[in-house]
Design an enzyme around this catalytic site. Structure first.
Site, short mmCIF file in Angstrom:
data_model
loop_
_atom_site.label_atom_id
_atom_site.label_comp_id
_atom_site.label_asym_id
_atom_site.label_seq_id
_atom_site.Cartn_x
_atom_site.Cartn_y
_atom_site.Cartn_z
N SER A 257 0.82 -1.21 0.00
CA SER A 257 0.00 0.00 0.00
C SER A 257 0.84 1.25 0.00
O SER A 257 1.98 1.26 0.45
CB SER A 257 -0.90 0.00 1.23
OG SER A 257 -0.06 0.11 2.38
N LYS A 258 0.22 2.30 -0.52
CA LYS A 258 0.84 3.62 -0.58
C LYS A 258 1.31 4.09 0.78
O LYS A 258 2.27 4.81 0.88
CB LYS A 258 -0.21 4.63 -1.07
CG LYS A 258 -0.14 4.90 -2.55
CD LYS A 258 -0.93 6.15 -2.86
CE LYS A 258 -2.10 5.75 -3.76
NZ LYS A 258 -2.99 6.83 -4.10
#
Ligand code: GLU
Length: 517
Positions: A257-258
């Site tokens: 994830s970012k």
């Protein structure tokens, strides 16, 4: 072998998507086949302007451009190939035609349920702890009800009718035999009320019409596979091979994830990661060669990649590995290319570098020491401007260089180095000459043979036959830091050679003045 990469144009190219694209590219290339790119823009609300171009640029920069479909030609987005159009939004009549065929054959039905009704249905199912599934109310509509809704042009979708009694078996190229109970499969919407297809119908139609041999995609699609297999069957088409690649994971085992990592390919490239390093890294996320080899060029990957060696479990996104590979690939760039790549950024910082005809020599000194091109100006700074020397830098605890030792070591260095004739001012000679003052174990024997004065634990000056009281580490630290002003830099001998005798002695003199002040 025709493979495909069908991104939705919702923004940047995700590193996970680049890995999927890479695997597809490799499989096509190892069979001299075709790697096709299709744009899945059926979710108009999620489409982002510029995304298509951005994705194509990232693929180009990474070195794996598509052969067919949506491509970049002369920097512009174009479509190439005989199976187009390759934008799903330009293929709507096709999806409509196959949705109609499914309706006619009784494999699909119209559903007039409103979003509100579907929401309530789902809530009720959740309350009963049931998996949310369409309850088939519209399948039970009476003929008149159905006709009146149709004549009134009531908005509706087309759903597939899953034969609940079926058990679906399939061989996935990575996961092996898969078995699905059809009664757990939802009656998927195929065509939305706005006439746009969903992914499920669109990709089946396209992969068939575009003659795709292998659908290699992310594991998140695995649970939808029975729907896709049924659609192929209903339309009387032979399904392609499927291979579902494992998810990329953060360190804590959650989906990449970012929040924990950069996920945009363009960000990695902008940071200066080499496409070679990035592809090498991504290839190894989920695939292992079965040997100890870790460095793979694109060509190596084409030769060695195989689906049998792709793992089923998630792959950790280990940035340390990426950094290591980056260093390895930096070192492998041919020197002249390396010099040409860093020259503009060095010149931008130091205009003196513009007419430097010994630039390559300098570049060679730093190639092994930098991980990114943008580190080059700082690493070469001392060649183009007077280094900043401080006592804090010269004093070095690890090398046992105390404040008191700095000046005497410098004096000795100047004395020793000035003995070297100007025409001998070369790496080897500088090293050998200084080395004579610091006899190493193997050299002690020779020294004894030569009956030179010799004292244990210390070195000695050959010219004056006096022991040198300083260790090699002490002497080299003082020399290197005086010449470069840097904590980390190329080695002392190399730098001295490139700077020349005069400049080397001048810098030593300058540092010594500073240290004695
Ligand atoms: N458009 C889909 C996505 O971006 C493609 C999945 C597939 O490879 O079929 O996830």
């Amino acid at each position: 072998m025709r493979t495909r990469f069908p991104p939705s144009p919702t923004g940047f190219l995700h590193v996970g998507a680049l890995r999927t694209a890479l695997y597809n590219y490799l499989i096509a290339k190892q069979a001299q086949g075709t790697f096709l790119l299709r744009i899945e823009d059926t979710d108009q609300e999620r489409s982002v302007p510029g995304a298509v171009e951005n994705i194509l640029r990232s693929l180009d920069a990474a070195g794996i451009p598509p052969d067919e479909g949506v491509v970049l030609r002369d920097g512009r987005v174009a479509q190439e190939g005989s199976k187009g159009p390759y934008f799903q939004s330009e293929r709507l009549p096709l999806y409509r035609r196959y949705a109609d065929e499914l309706l006619e054959k009784g494999h699909a039905y119209r559903c007039f349920c409103t979003l509100d009704r579907l929401g309530e249905m789902r809530k009720a199912q959740e309350a009963r702890k049931r998996a949310p599934m369409y309850d088939r109310r519209c399948l039970e509509l009476l003929e008149e009800e159905f006709q009146s809704k149709l004549t009134a042009k009531t908005p509706h979708v087309i759903r597939m009718k899953v034969p609940h009694e079926r058990i679906i078996r399939f061989e996935d190229d990575i996961r092996g035999t898969l078995t699905f109970q059809a009664h757990t499969v939802d009656d998927q919407v195929l065509l939305k009320s706005d006439g746009f297809p969903t992914y499920h119908l669109a990709h089946v139609v396209d992969d068939h019409l575009m003659d795709i041999d292998l659908v290699l995609r992310g594991e998140e699609w695995l649970s939808s596979l029975p729907k896709h297999l049924l659609l192929f069957e209903f339309l009387e088409w032979k399904p392609p091979r499927y291979a579902h690649v494992p998810l990329l994971l953060n360190k804590d085992k959650t989906k990449l994830s970012k929040r924990q990592n950069s996920v945009a390919v363009e960000e990695y490239l902008a940071k200066g990661f080499l496409p070679e390093a990035l592809l090498n890294f991504l290839a190894l996320l989920g695939w292992n060669p079965g040997t100890t080899q870790e460095l793979f060029s694109l060509q190596d990957l084409i030769e060695q990649f195989s689906l049998e060696r792709v793992q089923k479990s998630g792959a950790f996104f280990d940035l340390e590995k990426l950094h290591w590979l980056q260093g390895q690939w930096m070192r492998r760039i041919p020197l002249l290319d390396f010099a040409a790549r860093i020259r503009p950024i060095v010149e931008e910082k130091f205009s003196k570098a513009k007419d430097d005809d010994r630039f390559e020599e300098k570049a060679e000194l730093i190639q092994e020491r930098i991980a990114f091109f943008h580190e080059a100006p700082a690493m070469l700074s001392f060649f183009y401007e007077e280094p900043t020397i401080t006592i804090e830098l010269l004093v070095n605890e690890k090398q046992k260089v105390t404040r008191e030792l700095i000046v005497p070591i410098m004096k000795l260095l100047m004395e020793i180095l000035s003995e070297i004739p100007r025409e001998d001012w070369k790496y080897q000679q500088i090293r050998d000459h200084l080395g004579r003052y610091h006899l190493q174990a193997p050299m002690k024997e020779t020294a004894k043979k030569l009956e030179l004065a010799f004292s244990e634990n210390t070195a000695l000056t050959v010219s004056k036959l006096q022991p040198c009281p300083y260790s090699k580490g002490q002497v080299l630290w003082v020399l290197r830091s005086s010449l470069t002003g840097l904590q980390f830099s190329p080695g002392a001998y190399e730098v001295a050679e490139v700077l020349g005798k005069e400049e080397t002695l001048r810098r030593l003199d300058r540092s010594s003045a500073l240290a004695s002040a």
